[in-house]
Motif scaffolding. Structure first.
Motif, PDB file in Angstrom:
ATOM      1  N   ILE A 151       0.866  -1.179   0.000  1.00 15.10           N
ATOM      2  CA  ILE A 151       0.000   0.000   0.000  1.00 15.10           C
ATOM      3  C   ILE A 151       0.897   1.222   0.000  1.00 15.10           C
ATOM      4  N   LEU A 194      -1.647   5.938   0.493  1.00 19.81           N
ATOM      5  CA  LEU A 194      -3.107   5.844   0.472  1.00 19.81           C
ATOM      6  C   LEU A 194      -3.740   7.022   1.210  1.00 19.81           C
ATOM      7  N   GLN A 216      -7.599   9.035   1.860  1.00 16.01           N
ATOM      8  CA  GLN A 216      -9.040   8.974   1.669  1.00 16.01           C
ATOM      9  C   GLN A 216      -9.698  10.211   2.258  1.00 16.01           C
ATOM     10  N   SER A 225       1.105   4.087   4.180  1.00 19.49           N
ATOM     11  CA  SER A 225       1.841   3.082   3.414  1.00 19.49           C
ATOM     12  C   SER A 225       2.166   1.890   4.302  1.00 19.49           C
ATOM     13  N   THR A 283      -8.812  -1.501   1.617  1.00 22.98           N
ATOM     14  CA  THR A 283      -8.106  -2.703   1.165  1.00 22.98           C
ATOM     15  C   THR A 283      -9.079  -3.754   0.648  1.00 22.98           C
ATOM     16  N   PRO A 319     -10.065   4.579  -3.045  1.00 22.62           N
ATOM     17  CA  PRO A 319      -9.233   5.610  -2.429  1.00 22.62           C
ATOM     18  C   PRO A 319      -9.196   6.906  -3.240  1.00 22.62           C
ATOM     19  N   GLY A 367      -3.450   7.295  -4.081  1.00 18.02           N
ATOM     20  CA  GLY A 367      -2.596   6.208  -3.634  1.00 18.02           C
ATOM     21  C   GLY A 367      -2.945   4.896  -4.314  1.00 18.02           C
ATOM     22  N   ASP A 368      -2.112   3.916  -4.070  1.00 21.02           N
ATOM     23  CA  ASP A 368      -2.274   2.645  -4.770  1.00 21.02           C
ATOM     24  C   ASP A 368      -2.216   1.499  -3.772  1.00 21.02           C
ATOM     25  N   ILE A 369      -3.011   0.460  -4.056  1.00 18.64           N
ATOM     26  CA  ILE A 369      -2.943  -0.774  -3.272  1.00 18.64           C
ATOM     27  C   ILE A 369      -2.612  -1.877  -4.250  1.00 18.64           C
ATOM     28  N   VAL A 384      -7.073  -1.294  -6.891  1.00 22.37           N
ATOM     29  CA  VAL A 384      -7.898  -0.089  -6.827  1.00 22.37           C
ATOM     30  C   VAL A 384      -8.924  -0.124  -7.947  1.00 22.37           C
TER      31      VAL A 384
END
Lengths: 255, 358
Positions: free
Chosen positions: A6, A9, A11, A23, A49, A55, A58-60, A68
Motif C-alpha cells: 500500500i 493511500l 481517503q 503506506s 483494502t 481511495p 494512492g495505490d494498493i 484499486v
C-alpha cells in the motif's frame, strides 16, 4: 514480490481527511497490528483494502496487481478475506450455509448447471460441502453446523466469522477488532486461535485491535495511526514506550 | 419407491383433471378456477424470489406479466392466425400446438429482459426507493401499451381463442389446462432448484446482509440481475398463459391492482417460503371465487334478519373490502404469513419420505 503493497493511500470524505499518506508493505507470513484511538481511520484502511471504498489517492497492490477500482467480491476472489468489527454473519442461515455461500468466489458452475442439475453441479456442490465441512472441523465448529448464528453465543459467532473468512483460502486475512465484545476468558481463547491459524494456514494476518493484551501478545510489528496520520511503527516494545503513542492515547501533559 | 409417491400423485391428479375436463365431468367454470390457481401460483412464487428470498419490495409484478402476455399473444396471432392487422398466418395453424411452449418462453424471455428495467437501478438502490422504481416500471409498461395503437392500445388485444381452436383441431383436449399445469410445475421446479443451490442462496445472503455478501465474494450485482430476471421471466410466462385463457387482454388488467394481488399472495404465504406461496395462491384464488357465492348468501341472510334496509343490496364490490381486511388482520396477528420462512417439509419432516427432490 510483496504480498501487499500500500503506497500513499489517502481517503477524503468530503472535506474530512480520514486517512492521509498511509503506506505499508507485507512480504507474506507476517502478523501485524494496526492500532490507534477511536476514529483514527483504522477501519477506513480495511475498507479501502477490501474494496469497499475507492481511495482518493494512492495505490494498493496485491501480488503486484493493483486492486484499486476492483469490486469487493473480485478482491475477495484474489485472496483477501476480512471479518467485521460488528459481526456480519448471515444470521438466519445455518452456519454451514454461511460457509458454503462464501464459496461464491469459485463457484464452479453456472445458473444453467443449477437449474438442470448437471454433473458439473453435483461435483461443484460436493466440493463446496467438503471445503465447508473441513473448515468447520478444523476450527472445532462442526457441532454448530446446523445452528443459526443468531442463536449462538457471541464468542462462537466471532469464531464462525473467522471460519467463514478462512474458507475462501485467503493469503491475507484482515481481522477488524476480533476481540471486541469478548470477555477475558474468550480473549485468551482468541489469542490462541489467531496464533494457531497463523501457524497452521500459513497466511498473513493484519489485525485492528483495541485490547493491548491481544496486540502486544500476537503481533510482531505494529503500526499506529491517529487522525489518519501514521504516528509510529515498530515492535510491541518500541510502541509501548513511544512518547507519540502515549500522547495519542493518554493526552498531553501540557495543557 | 416410496420417494416417488408425491410425483406419482401429482401425475395422477394431472391425468384425472385432464380426463375430467375432457369428458365434461368438471365444467368450464371449475376448469377456469383451476387455471387461475395455476397462474396465481406462478405469480406468487416468482415474486417471492425478489420479495421473499432477496428481501426487496418489488410492487410492479403485473408489468412483466403484461409484457409476457402481449409478446406471446402477438407472436401467436402473427404466426398462426388470420388477423386484420397482421394479415394471413405465416405458418400453418396446426403447428401452433407444437410452438405454444416456445411462444410462451419467448414471452417469458421478453419479460425477463424488461426485468432489467428494475434490476439495473437495484444495483445502487434499495428498499423504499426501489419500490418506487418498480411502481414506475409498472406504469411505464401499461402506459406504453395503451399508447401503441398497432396492438390495440387501451381497447386491448384479442385473437388468442383462435389459437386454442386450432390446437383443439389437431387433438381434442383441454389444452389450456394442460399448458397451465405444465407451466406451473415448470415454474415451481425452476424456483426450487434455483434457491436450493449454493449459487441461488447468494440472494438470501443479499437479503440478510448485502455488504457482507459483497465482501465475502458474492457478485451482488449479478445475483440481483439474475433474481429479477428469473422473477419477471416467470411472471411473463404466467402472463402468456393468462392471455390465452381469457382470449382477450387489455392494459387495464395489468395495473397496480394486479401487482397488489401478487403482493398479497406473497405476504399471505410467507416471505421466502415456496410452499407458502403455493398454498397462499390456492387459498387466495379459492377465497376470491368463494366470495362470489358467499356475498349473495350474506346479502340474503342480512335481509332475512332485517339488519339491512330493503333497498340496499350487498354487492360483489364488498369482496375488495373483505380481502384487504383479511390482509390487515394477517399483518396484525401473523405478520410472517401462513408459513413464515419455513417450507412444508420443515414443519412436517416426515413428508420428506414421500418425495425425492433433486
Amino acid at each position: 514480490m510483496a504480498l501487499l503493497d500500500i503506497n500513499g493511500l489517502t481517503q477524503n470524505f468530503g472535506g474530512l481527511c480520514a486517512l492521509s499518506d498511509f503506506s505499508i508493505r507485507f512480504e507474506g507470513g507476517e502478523l501485524t497490528g494496526l492500532i490507534g484511538p477511536n476514529g483514527a481511520g483504522k477501519t477506513t484502511v480495511f475498507n479501502l483494502t477490501s474494496g469497499f471504498y475507492r481511495p482518493s489517492q494512492g495505490d494498493i497492490r496485491f501480488r503486484d496487481r493493483s486492486i484499486v477500482g476492483r469490486k469487493p467480491h473480485q478482491i475477495t476472489g484474489m485472496g483477501i478475506a476480512r471479518t467485521f468489527q460488528n459481526i456480519r454473519l448471515w444470521k438466519d442461515m445455518s452456519v454451514l450455509d454461511n460457509i458454503r455461500i462464501s464459496q461464491h468466489y469459485a463457484m464452479g458452475y453456472s445458473l444453467w448447471d443449477a437449474l438442470a442439475r448437471t454433473a458439473n453441479y453435483d461435483r461443484a456442490e460436493k466440493k463446496i460441502l467438503r471445503t465447508a465441512s473441513e473448515i468447520l472441523e478444523s476450527l472445532d465448529l462442526t457441532r454448530y453446523a446446523d445452528e443459526l448464528p443468531k442463536n449462538l453465543p457471541y464468542g462462537i459467532q466471532r469464531k464462525v466469522e473467522i471460519a467463514r473468512a478462512l474458507s475462501i483460502q485467503p493469503s491475507l486475512l484482515l481481522l477488524d477488532e476480533p476481540a471486541a465484545g469478548l470477555n477475558s476468558s474468550d480473549v485468551q481463547g482468541l489469542i490462541q486461535l489467531i496464533r494457531w491459524i497463523h501457524e497452521t494456514f500459513d497466511i498473513t494476518i493484519w489485525m485492528i485491535e483495541h485490547q493491548m493484551a491481544v496486540v502486544m501478545n500476537l503481533c510482531s510489528w505494529i503500526k499506529v495511526i491517529d487522525f489518519g496520520v501514521t504516528i509510529a511503527e515498530g515492535t510491541p516494545d518500541e510502541i509501548q514506550n513511544n512518547p507519540d503513542v502515549i500522547k495519542a492515547y493518554l493526552g498531553d501533559d501540557n495543557i | 419407491m416410496q420417494r416417488f409417491s408425491v410425483p406419482l400423485l401429482l401425475a395422477l391428479l394431472f391425468g384425472a383433471l385432464v380426463a375430467a375436463s375432457h369428458t365434461g365431468a368438471i365444467d368450464l367454470y371449475i376448469q377456469s378456477v383451476i387455471m387461475f390457481i395455476g397462474i396465481n401460483i406462478i405469480l406468487s412464487s416468482s415474486l417471492n424470489i425478489v420479495n421473499g428470498y432477496m428481501g426487496e419490495f418489488a410492487c410492479g409484478h403485473a408489468a412483466f406479466m403484461a409484457i409476457g402476455a402481449y409478446v406471446a399473444s402477438i407472436l401467436n396471432v402473427l404466426l398462426f392466425t388470420k388477423d386484420k392487422y397482421f394479415g394471413p398466418p405465416l405458418l400453418p395453424p396446426e403447428l401452433s400446438l407444437y410452438f405454444f411452449p416456445l411462444v410462451l418462453l419467448a414471452g417469458g424471455a421478453a419479460a425477463a429482459l424488461a426485468g432489467m428495467l428494475v434490476a439495473i437501478p437495484s444495483f445502487k438502490t434499495r428498499g423504499d426507493y426501489l419500490a418506487i422504481i418498480t411502481i414506475a416500471a409498472n406504469f411505464i409498461v401499461t402506459s406504453t401499451i395503451i399508447n401503441m395503437n398497432a396492438i390495440g392500445g387501451a381497447r386491448g388485444f384479442m385473437g388468442m381463442k383462435k389459437i386454442i381452436f386450432s390446437m383443439e383441431d389437431v387433438l381434442e383436449l383441454p389444452w389450456m389446462l394442460i399448458w397451465v399445469i405444465l407451466g406451473t410445475v415448470f415454474s415451481v421446479w425452476t424456483i426450487r432448484r434455483f434457491v436450493s443451490s449454493t449459487y441461488g442462496k447468494g440472494i438470501i445472503a443479499i437479503h440478510q446482509d448485502e455488504i457482507a455478501a459483497e465482501i465475502m465474494g458474492v457478485n451482488t450485482n449479478r445475483m440481483k440481475l439474475m433474481a429479477f430476471m428469473i422473477s419477471s421471466g416467470l411472471a411473463g410466462i404466467a402472463g402468456g398463459l393468462f392471455a390465452h385463457i381469457l382470449g382477450y387482454i387489455n392494459p387495464g388488467s395489468f395495473g397496480i391492482l394486479k401487482s397488489t394481488e401478487c403482493l398479497v399472495m406473497v405476504y399471505l404465504g410467507g416471505m421466502g417460503s415456496l410452499s407458502g406461496s403455493v398454498i397462499s395462491a390456492i387459498l387466495f384464488t379459492l377465497l376470491l371465487e368463494g366470495l362470489r357465492f358467499v356475498i349473495p348468501w350474506i346479502n340474503t341472510g342480512l335481509h332475512w334478519l332485517h339488519l339491512l334496509p330493503d333497498a340496499y343490496e350487498v354487492s360483489q364490490v364488498w369482496k375488495w373490502v373483505i380481502i384487504p381486511l383479511i390482509l390487515v388482520l394477517l399483518m396484525q396477528f401473523r405478520p410472517e404469513g401462513i408459513m413464515g420462512n419455513k417450507e412444508l417439509s420443515d414443519i412436517f419432516p416426515r413428508l420428506k419420505r414421500w418425495y425425492h427432490f433433486k
